[in-house]
Design an enzyme around this catalytic site. Structure first.
Site, PDB file in Angstrom:
ATOM      1  N   HIS A  13       0.877  -1.205   0.000  1.00 49.57           N
ATOM      2  CA  HIS A  13       0.000   0.000   0.000  1.00 49.57           C
ATOM      3  C   HIS A  13       0.899   1.235   0.000  1.00 49.57           C
ATOM      4  O   HIS A  13       1.425   1.639   1.039  1.00 49.57           O
ATOM      5  CB  HIS A  13      -0.901   0.001   1.239  1.00 49.57           C
ATOM      6  CG  HIS A  13      -1.901   1.121   1.241  1.00 49.57           C
ATOM      7  ND1 HIS A  13      -3.255   0.901   1.409  1.00 49.57           N
ATOM      8  CD2 HIS A  13      -1.767   2.462   1.089  1.00 49.57           C
ATOM      9  CE1 HIS A  13      -3.894   2.056   1.369  1.00 49.57           C
ATOM     10  NE2 HIS A  13      -3.012   3.026   1.182  1.00 49.57           N
ATOM     11  N   HIS A  15       1.631   5.307  -1.718  1.00 52.45           N
ATOM     12  CA  HIS A  15       1.278   6.487  -2.532  1.00 52.45           C
ATOM     13  C   HIS A  15       2.572   7.113  -3.040  1.00 52.45           C
ATOM     14  O   HIS A  15       3.436   7.455  -2.230  1.00 52.45           O
ATOM     15  CB  HIS A  15       0.542   7.529  -1.688  1.00 52.45           C
ATOM     16  CG  HIS A  15      -0.739   7.023  -1.090  1.00 52.45           C
ATOM     17  ND1 HIS A  15      -1.951   7.195  -1.697  1.00 52.45           N
ATOM     18  CD2 HIS A  15      -0.980   6.335   0.060  1.00 52.45           C
ATOM     19  CE1 HIS A  15      -2.905   6.639  -0.937  1.00 52.45           C
ATOM     20  NE2 HIS A  15      -2.341   6.107   0.125  1.00 52.45           N
ATOM     21  N   LYS A  98      -9.258  -0.166  -5.901  1.00 57.52           N
ATOM     22  CA  LYS A  98      -9.257   0.449  -4.575  1.00 57.52           C
ATOM     23  C   LYS A  98     -10.567   1.166  -4.335  1.00 57.52           C
ATOM     24  O   LYS A  98     -10.982   2.004  -5.133  1.00 57.52           O
ATOM     25  CB  LYS A  98      -8.088   1.448  -4.466  1.00 57.52           C
ATOM     26  CG  LYS A  98      -8.016   2.211  -3.148  1.00 57.52           C
ATOM     27  CD  LYS A  98      -7.549   1.339  -1.999  1.00 57.52           C
ATOM     28  CE  LYS A  98      -7.737   2.018  -0.635  1.00 57.52           C
ATOM     29  NZ  LYS A  98      -6.721   3.029  -0.352  1.00 57.52           N
ATOM     30  N   HIS A 135     -10.572   1.185   1.783  1.00 54.01           N
ATOM     31  CA  HIS A 135     -10.319   2.161   2.854  1.00 54.01           C
ATOM     32  C   HIS A 135     -11.502   1.991   3.795  1.00 54.01           C
ATOM     33  O   HIS A 135     -12.606   2.431   3.487  1.00 54.01           O
ATOM     34  CB  HIS A 135     -10.239   3.590   2.305  1.00 54.01           C
ATOM     35  CG  HIS A 135      -9.935   4.588   3.380  1.00 54.01           C
ATOM     36  ND1 HIS A 135      -8.740   5.249   3.489  1.00 54.01           N
ATOM     37  CD2 HIS A 135     -10.682   4.999   4.445  1.00 54.01           C
ATOM     38  CE1 HIS A 135      -8.753   6.027   4.572  1.00 54.01           C
ATOM     39  NE2 HIS A 135      -9.925   5.902   5.156  1.00 54.01           N
ATOM     40  N   HIS A 173      -4.766  -0.643   5.823  1.00 53.13           N
ATOM     41  CA  HIS A 173      -4.272   0.128   6.978  1.00 53.13           C
ATOM     42  C   HIS A 173      -5.206   0.053   8.188  1.00 53.13           C
ATOM     43  O   HIS A 173      -5.762   1.064   8.617  1.00 53.13           O
ATOM     44  CB  HIS A 173      -3.961   1.578   6.605  1.00 53.13           C
ATOM     45  CG  HIS A 173      -4.954   2.258   5.688  1.00 53.13           C
ATOM     46  ND1 HIS A 173      -6.296   2.302   5.942  1.00 53.13           N
ATOM     47  CD2 HIS A 173      -4.780   2.919   4.513  1.00 53.13           C
ATOM     48  CE1 HIS A 173      -6.905   2.969   4.978  1.00 53.13           C
ATOM     49  NE2 HIS A 173      -6.008   3.351   4.095  1.00 53.13           N
ATOM     50  N   ASP A 247       1.260   2.632   3.564  1.00 56.84           N
ATOM     51  CA  ASP A 247       0.417   3.809   3.367  1.00 56.84           C
ATOM     52  C   ASP A 247       1.264   5.071   3.409  1.00 56.84           C
ATOM     53  O   ASP A 247       0.782   6.142   3.797  1.00 56.84           O
ATOM     54  CB  ASP A 247      -0.712   3.877   4.412  1.00 56.84           C
ATOM     55  CG  ASP A 247      -1.780   4.895   4.031  1.00 56.84           C
ATOM     56  OD1 ASP A 247      -1.908   5.223   2.842  1.00 56.84           O
ATOM     57  OD2 ASP A 247      -2.483   5.373   4.942  1.00 56.84           O
TER      58      ASP A 247
HETATM   59  C1  NCD Z   1      -3.656   9.072   2.034  1.00 56.00           C
HETATM   60  C2  NCD Z   1      -3.156  10.081   1.009  1.00 56.00           C
HETATM   61  O1  NCD Z   1      -2.626  11.118   1.414  1.00 56.00           O
HETATM   62  O2  NCD Z   1      -3.275   9.830  -0.199  1.00 56.00           O
HETATM   63  N1  NCD Z   1      -3.720   9.710   3.323  1.00 56.00           N
HETATM   64  C3  NCD Z   1      -3.721   9.105   4.515  1.00 56.00           C
HETATM   65  O3  NCD Z   1      -3.869   9.792   5.540  1.00 56.00           O
HETATM   66  N2  NCD Z   1      -3.536   7.817   4.636  1.00 56.00           N
HETATM   67  C4  NCD Z   1      -4.957   8.519   1.601  1.00 56.00           C
HETATM   68  C5  NCD Z   1      -5.343   7.264   2.334  1.00 56.00           C
HETATM   69  O4  NCD Z   1      -4.737   6.216   2.154  1.00 56.00           O
HETATM   70  O5  NCD Z   1      -6.285   7.322   3.144  1.00 56.00           O
HETATM   71 ZN    ZN Z   2      -3.379   5.035   1.534  1.00 56.69          ZN
END
Ligand code: NCD
Ligand code: ZN
Length: 345
Positions: A13, A15, A98, A135, A173, A247
């Site tokens: 996971h 970003h 997702k 999520h 998460h 995450d």
């Molecule tokens: C994530 C993001 O910034 O893209 N933020 C977070 O607080 N985890 C989005 C997500 O996974 O919820």
């Molecule tokens: Zn995330």
């Protein structure tokens, strides 16, 4: 010095954003992870195979030539996703869809408003063995932010799994004892990722001594009893259902340190070291390899990575910030502090 060698981990996971930000953060993950499941919540979101494949190419272009890091692509589920898109995604080796409940978190405005209105799409996913990544928080304004995950289990997740007995689901998460217990008692078609921050911190780290915006992420940090339940989950019975998903969610400092700071914590710079610290804290280092390098691969039907990394119990100092493109700075977890573990170079 204490050390441990494990199969190279995967981040299920992650970003990595786009453009300059992407260039800055991808190398951190590539340095330690074999593969990563890439989240599709860009602006605009990644909703079709064509944009997922061009996003994948951008990530590959940001890597060193000799890097073997592999991005595993996902698509963002919306009210308009079609069954055709599911079949195309399966053909193109997209690994998952997702689900962001609309309004649940960063860049979730295009998310799904009612999961039970897109049942044919979910049925197509079950048919082609494509997991749904969720999520897991309700978005109802009447529900307390600390209870949104537990309510999601009752209101959405249980009915969803009942309705679609062949759908495979990753509860992403997870942050509560409720979620951990739910996954432990579930079938093997249910897995869960856990972040380093939720294994290492509770809500005091967010709120005591002043608000720390860099510890604000969603789902929000919880009570200490939940953190302890997560540590027990990764080391106890049915722990094969839990796997590494950082995450890691980078945002520019200006969007974190302001009147209405956004959600997301950056951990990719030292993810496996943070997990090692968490597992070591409960004497469960022997469980780290399964969590980091085997359980996720098994869930996604992938072979384990073929090389290893060695972690040593040697303190490393984390810089106060990293550059994030466009004159912006990125503040990492443990900025200007130490982590008890390092990767042996
Ligand atoms: C994530 C993001 O910034 O893209 N933020 C977070 O607080 N985890 C989005 C997500 O996974 O919820
Ligand atoms: Zn995330």
């Amino acid at each position: 010095m204490k050390s441990i060698t494990i199969i190279r981990p995967d981040d299920m996971h992650l970003h990595v954003r786009d453009n300059e930000a992407l260039q800055c953060v991808v190398p951190f993950s590539a340095r330690q992870m074999g593969r990563a499941v890439i989240m599709p919540n860009l602006k605009p979101p990644v909703v079709n195979v064509e944009s997922a494949l061009s996003y994948k190419q951008k990530i590959i272009n940001a890597l060193d030539k000799d890097s073997s890091f592999t991005p595993l692509m996902t698509l963002y589920l919306t009210d308009k996703t079609t069954t055709d898109t599911v079949y195309q995604a399966a053909d193109a080796k997209i690994v998952a869809f997702k689900l962001y409940p609309a309004g649940a978190t960063t860049n979730s405005d295009d998310g799904v408003t009612d999961l039970f209105k897109i049942l044919p799409v979910l049925e197509a996913m079950a048919e082609v063995n494509m997991p749904l990544l969720v999520h897991g928080e309700v978005t109802d304004n009447n529900i307390d932010i600390f209870e949104r995950e537990a309510v999601f289990i009752e209101k959405t997740l249980k009915p969803l799994l009942d309705k679609l007995p062949n759908l495979r689901v990753v509860f992403e998460h997870i942050t509560t004892a409720d979620a951990a217990q739910f996954v432990i008692n579930a079938e093997d078609r249910v897995g869960a990722t856990i972040t380093p921050q939720h294994l290492l911190m509770n809500r005091n780290h967010l709120l005591v001594g002043g608000i720390n915006p860099h510890h604000y992420c969603l789902p929000i940090l919880k009570h200490e009893k939940h953190r302890l339940a997560l540590l027990e989950a990764v080391s106890g019975s049915n722990s094969h259902r839990f796997f590494l998903g950082t995450d890691s969610a980078p945002h520019p400092r200006s969007k974190k340190e302001c009147a209405c700071g956004c959600a997301g914590a950056f951990s990719a710079h030292a993810a496996i070291e943070l997990y090692a610290e968490a597992f070591d804290s409960i004497g469960a280092l022997d469980k780290l390899e399964a969590f980091a390098s085997r359980n996720g691969a098994r869930f996604y039907g992938l072979p384990e990575n073929t090389d290893t990394i060695t972690l040593i119990k040697k303190e490393q100092h984390i810089p106060a910030s990293f550059s994030f493109g466009n004159d912006e700075l990125l503040i990492p977890l443990r900025a200007n502090q130490t982590i008890a573990w390092s990767i042996d170079a």
